[in-house]
Design a protein around this motif. Structure first.
Motif, PDB file in Angstrom:
ATOM      1  N   PRO A   1      16.650  65.243  28.549  1.00  0.00           N
ATOM      2  CA  PRO A   1      18.010  65.162  27.997  1.00  0.00           C
ATOM      3  C   PRO A   1      18.581  63.744  28.009  1.00  0.00           C
ATOM      4  O   PRO A   1      19.640  63.484  28.576  1.00  0.00           O
ATOM      5  CB  PRO A   1      18.805  66.083  28.927  1.00  0.00           C
ATOM      6  N   SER A   2      17.853  62.814  27.400  1.00  0.00           N
ATOM      7  CA  SER A   2      18.370  61.444  27.277  1.00  0.00           C
ATOM      8  C   SER A   2      18.564  61.119  25.800  1.00  0.00           C
ATOM      9  O   SER A   2      17.749  61.519  24.952  1.00  0.00           O
ATOM     10  CB  SER A   2      17.402  60.440  27.911  1.00  0.00           C
TER      11      SER A   2
ATOM     12  N   GLY B   1      21.855  76.124  25.394  1.00  0.00           N
ATOM     13  CA  GLY B   1      21.964  77.335  26.186  1.00  0.00           C
ATOM     14  C   GLY B   1      23.388  77.581  26.646  1.00  0.00           C
ATOM     15  O   GLY B   1      24.328  77.561  25.849  1.00  0.00           O
ATOM     16  N   SER B   2      23.567  77.784  27.943  1.00  0.00           N
ATOM     17  CA  SER B   2      24.901  78.038  28.492  1.00  0.00           C
ATOM     18  C   SER B   2      25.696  76.760  28.730  1.00  0.00           C
ATOM     19  O   SER B   2      26.876  76.815  29.078  1.00  0.00           O
ATOM     20  CB  SER B   2      24.776  78.815  29.809  1.00  0.00           C
ATOM     21  N   THR B   3      25.053  75.605  28.548  1.00  0.00           N
ATOM     22  CA  THR B   3      25.757  74.326  28.716  1.00  0.00           C
ATOM     23  C   THR B   3      26.728  74.110  27.565  1.00  0.00           C
ATOM     24  O   THR B   3      26.408  74.385  26.405  1.00  0.00           O
ATOM     25  CB  THR B   3      24.760  73.155  28.762  1.00  0.00           C
ATOM     26  N   ASP B   4      27.899  73.602  27.864  1.00  0.00           N
ATOM     27  CA  ASP B   4      28.897  73.342  26.835  1.00  0.00           C
ATOM     28  C   ASP B   4      28.532  72.060  26.094  1.00  0.00           C
ATOM     29  O   ASP B   4      28.511  70.973  26.706  1.00  0.00           O
ATOM     30  CB  ASP B   4      30.279  73.201  27.478  1.00  0.00           C
ATOM     31  N   PRO B   5      28.229  72.125  24.786  1.00  0.00           N
ATOM     32  CA  PRO B   5      27.883  70.908  24.025  1.00  0.00           C
ATOM     33  C   PRO B   5      28.985  69.861  24.046  1.00  0.00           C
ATOM     34  O   PRO B   5      28.700  68.669  23.861  1.00  0.00           O
ATOM     35  CB  PRO B   5      27.654  71.445  22.599  1.00  0.00           C
ATOM     36  N   GLU B   6      30.238  70.288  24.289  1.00  0.00           N
ATOM     37  CA  GLU B   6      31.335  69.326  24.329  1.00  0.00           C
ATOM     38  C   GLU B   6      31.166  68.322  25.461  1.00  0.00           C
ATOM     39  O   GLU B   6      31.722  67.219  25.419  1.00  0.00           O
ATOM     40  CB  GLU B   6      32.662  70.064  24.490  1.00  0.00           C
ATOM     41  N   GLU B   7      30.390  68.703  26.481  1.00  0.00           N
ATOM     42  CA  GLU B   7      30.159  67.791  27.597  1.00  0.00           C
ATOM     43  C   GLU B   7      29.154  66.699  27.238  1.00  0.00           C
ATOM     44  O   GLU B   7      29.008  65.731  27.983  1.00  0.00           O
ATOM     45  CB  GLU B   7      29.666  68.575  28.813  1.00  0.00           C
ATOM     46  N   HIS B   8      28.462  66.868  26.121  1.00  0.00           N
ATOM     47  CA  HIS B   8      27.445  65.898  25.703  1.00  0.00           C
ATOM     48  C   HIS B   8      27.615  65.597  24.207  1.00  0.00           C
ATOM     49  O   HIS B   8      26.750  65.950  23.397  1.00  0.00           O
ATOM     50  CB  HIS B   8      26.043  66.446  25.973  1.00  0.00           C
ATOM     51  N   PRO B   9      28.700  64.961  23.828  1.00  0.00           N
ATOM     52  CA  PRO B   9      28.968  64.739  22.389  1.00  0.00           C
ATOM     53  C   PRO B   9      27.919  63.888  21.695  1.00  0.00           C
ATOM     54  O   PRO B   9      27.609  64.123  20.530  1.00  0.00           O
ATOM     55  CB  PRO B   9      30.341  64.041  22.395  1.00  0.00           C
ATOM     56  N   LYS B  10      27.345  62.895  22.390  1.00  0.00           N
ATOM     57  CA  LYS B  10      26.326  62.056  21.775  1.00  0.00           C
ATOM     58  C   LYS B  10      25.077  62.871  21.467  1.00  0.00           C
ATOM     59  O   LYS B  10      24.514  62.794  20.372  1.00  0.00           O
ATOM     60  CB  LYS B  10      25.981  60.883  22.715  1.00  0.00           C
TER      61      LYS B  10
ATOM     62  N   ARG C   1      18.173  58.378  24.254  1.00  0.00           N
ATOM     63  CA  ARG C   1      17.089  57.546  23.717  1.00  0.00           C
ATOM     64  C   ARG C   1      15.918  58.408  23.259  1.00  0.00           C
ATOM     65  O   ARG C   1      15.369  58.201  22.175  1.00  0.00           O
ATOM     66  CB  ARG C   1      16.631  56.556  24.781  1.00  0.00           C
ATOM     67  N   PHE C   2      15.541  59.377  24.102  1.00  0.00           N
ATOM     68  CA  PHE C   2      14.434  60.254  23.733  1.00  0.00           C
ATOM     69  C   PHE C   2      14.808  61.133  22.549  1.00  0.00           C
ATOM     70  O   PHE C   2      13.994  61.343  21.637  1.00  0.00           O
ATOM     71  CB  PHE C   2      14.043  61.131  24.930  1.00  0.00           C
ATOM     72  N   TRP C   3      16.006  61.660  22.524  1.00  0.00           N
ATOM     73  CA  TRP C   3      16.439  62.514  21.403  1.00  0.00           C
ATOM     74  C   TRP C   3      16.437  61.733  20.098  1.00  0.00           C
ATOM     75  O   TRP C   3      16.086  62.282  19.050  1.00  0.00           O
ATOM     76  CB  TRP C   3      17.820  63.098  21.690  1.00  0.00           C
ATOM     77  N   CYS C   4      16.819  60.462  20.156  1.00  0.00           N
ATOM     78  CA  CYS C   4      16.774  59.629  18.943  1.00  0.00           C
ATOM     79  C   CYS C   4      15.335  59.439  18.474  1.00  0.00           C
ATOM     80  O   CYS C   4      15.065  59.393  17.269  1.00  0.00           O
ATOM     81  CB  CYS C   4      17.418  58.274  19.218  1.00  0.00           C
ATOM     82  N   ARG C   5      14.404  59.323  19.430  1.00  0.00           N
ATOM     83  CA  ARG C   5      12.997  59.184  19.060  1.00  0.00           C
ATOM     84  C   ARG C   5      12.498  60.461  18.380  1.00  0.00           C
ATOM     85  O   ARG C   5      11.764  60.410  17.391  1.00  0.00           O
ATOM     86  CB  ARG C   5      12.140  58.887  20.288  1.00  0.00           C
ATOM     87  N   VAL C   6      12.894  61.616  18.910  1.00  0.00           N
ATOM     88  CA  VAL C   6      12.514  62.886  18.284  1.00  0.00           C
ATOM     89  C   VAL C   6      13.068  62.959  16.863  1.00  0.00           C
ATOM     90  O   VAL C   6      12.372  63.359  15.926  1.00  0.00           O
ATOM     91  CB  VAL C   6      13.018  64.080  19.119  1.00  0.00           C
ATOM     92  N   LEU C   7      14.326  62.566  16.701  1.00  0.00           N
ATOM     93  CA  LEU C   7      14.940  62.571  15.373  1.00  0.00           C
ATOM     94  C   LEU C   7      14.205  61.637  14.423  1.00  0.00           C
ATOM     95  O   LEU C   7      13.933  61.994  13.263  1.00  0.00           O
ATOM     96  CB  LEU C   7      16.413  62.162  15.491  1.00  0.00           C
TER      97      LEU C   7
END
Length: 413
Positions: free
Chosen positions: A296-297, A257-266, A299-305
């Motif tokens: 938005p963790s 959304g409006s969050t800058d992805p650069e703030e969350h590179p991982k 670990r959880f995103w890796c599980r989704v992937l």
């Protein structure tokens, strides 16, 4: 002059992006090159936004702007790829990616038919299921220019026209727009076919329409079948999956959304890998983005992937073609299974359908996100309907799938 300026501008933009891409590939550690690319992309975005707000009717200009958009997506994808690589080593309420197709369709609708030709202009729009044909047509019909030009807009949804007569066809049409104060008699008829077009029925309908409809009236016909290309009086608009760069841009906007992805590179790196697993599916993107935003963790995103990869692998292995519309397929789940258990309950997805906001059918209470995440309190048994996604843009469809629990032992593939 306007066409010349557009062509020159498009050429400059294309060359600039290509040069920056090559420079970045040659100098992957040059921070200043990435900054220049980002500045260039901001300028291109402004040009594209301005072009989208204009009434573009020239096909050459439409193609040039379309090229600019492709290059812009290419640039953003490259930018995000490099940022994710460096980390490893060291709006969903608008139609996305079809703006130029919309302008091309509107241009056809507003132009006069040549003298001596047929009375009706016919524009075919072709593409696979859930690619956005209805969404594109809805945005075209909602355009103020189109509504001013056509006092009457009708919409028909059916299988193949085979059982329709001129009378039953008109009775089965819905009025999308009507200006009773207008003295014009032009009409626009939108025909959305779920199957192939029956050639005999089409010829009969066209002959009747040419006799009854005023000069300047137009027809838009959509289908998954390539056969409808031959009924057009102009070049068909063919919709296909977005490029991986455009799809990533779309998915990134859904997730961050409006969050800058650069703030969350991982997280950005994980999301980019996930986008590659979704095969250009809009429904998949919406469901996955909803899951990721709720937790938005990394670990959880890796599980989704991981589960998305298993989903793709299982369905390719069992059913062959991933994008086969009418085949049942396994769903994926991020819910934790019991430790040490070899029994896994899986979801089998069967047929799907879509309902408009005016549909009398009830919308399922259970959503795909709740089933995939395991947050629905009382899991149903047998076959049941699930709301995969409720669109926030016209035509505001509810996408409903038929699901079923199946018991599977040792599901490792």
């Amino acid at each position: 002059m306007e066409t010349l300026i557009s062509a020159v501008l498009g050429d400059i933009v294309s060359r600039a992006i290509s040069i920056m891409v090559e420079k970045c590939r040659e100098q992957t550690t040059a921070e200043e090159d990435l900054q220049r690319l980002q500045q260039l992309l901001l300028r291109i975005s402004a040009v594209v936004e301005e072009a989208g707000a204009r009434c573009v009717t020239n096909r050459g200009m439409i193609r040039q702007v379309s090229m600019m958009i492709i290059q812009m997506f290419r640039g953003y994808y490259l930018l995000d790829s490099f940022k994710s690589t460096q980390k490893k080593t060291n709006d969903e309420e608008c139609m996305f990616g079809r703006q130029m197709e919309r302008e091309e369709a509107i241009s056809f609708l507003l132009q006069d038919e040549p003298l001596g030709g047929g009375n009706l202009g016919v524009l075919p729009i072709v593409g696979p299921e859930l690619i956005g044909k209805s969404t594109l047509v809805e945005h075209v019909c909602d355009d103020e220019r189109v509504r001013k030009h056509f006092p009457l807009i009708l919409r028909y949804i059916g299988s193949d026209l085979k059982d329709e007569t001129a009378i039953t066809f008109r009775d089965h049409c819905l009025i999308k727009h009507q200006n009773i104060a207008s003295t014009e008699e032009r009409a626009l008829v939108v025909i959305e076919l779920l199957g192939d077009v029956d050639e005999g029925a089409w010829k009969r309908l066209l002959q009747t329409s040419e006799r009854c409809m005023a000069r300047g009236s137009k027809i838009i016909i959509t289908s998954r079948s390539e056969k409808i290309v031959s009924v057009g009086t102009t070049e068909a608009i063919k919709l296909s999956c977005l490029s991986k760069e455009a799809y990533w841009y779309f998915f990134k906007m859904l997730v961050f959304g409006s969050t800058d992805p650069e703030e969350h590179p991982k997280l950005t790196s994980i999301a980019m890998e996930l986008a590659l697993e979704m095969c250009g599916s809009f429904i998949f993107a919406y469901v996955a983005a909803t899951l990721l935003r709720e937790n938005p963790s990394a670990r959880f995103w890796c599980r989704v992937l991981r589960q998305a990869r298993e989903y793709t692998k299982k369905n390719n292995l069992v059913f062959g073609e991933y994008h086969e519309d009418r085949m049942s397929r396994y769903a994926w789940s991020t819910a934790e299974t019991l430790r040490g258990s070899e029994n896994h309950e899986l979801f089998l997805i069967h047929h799907s359908h879509q309902n408009g906001p005016a549909s009398r059918g009830e919308v399922p209470r259970i959503t795909a996100v709740e089933l995939v995440s395991g947050t629905w309190s009382a899991m149903p048994r047998g076959k049941f309907e699930v709301l995969s996604w409720r669109s926030l843009i016209p035509p505001y469809y509810n996408y409903v799938y038929s699901w079923e629990f199946v018991q599977n032992k040792n599901t490792k593939t």
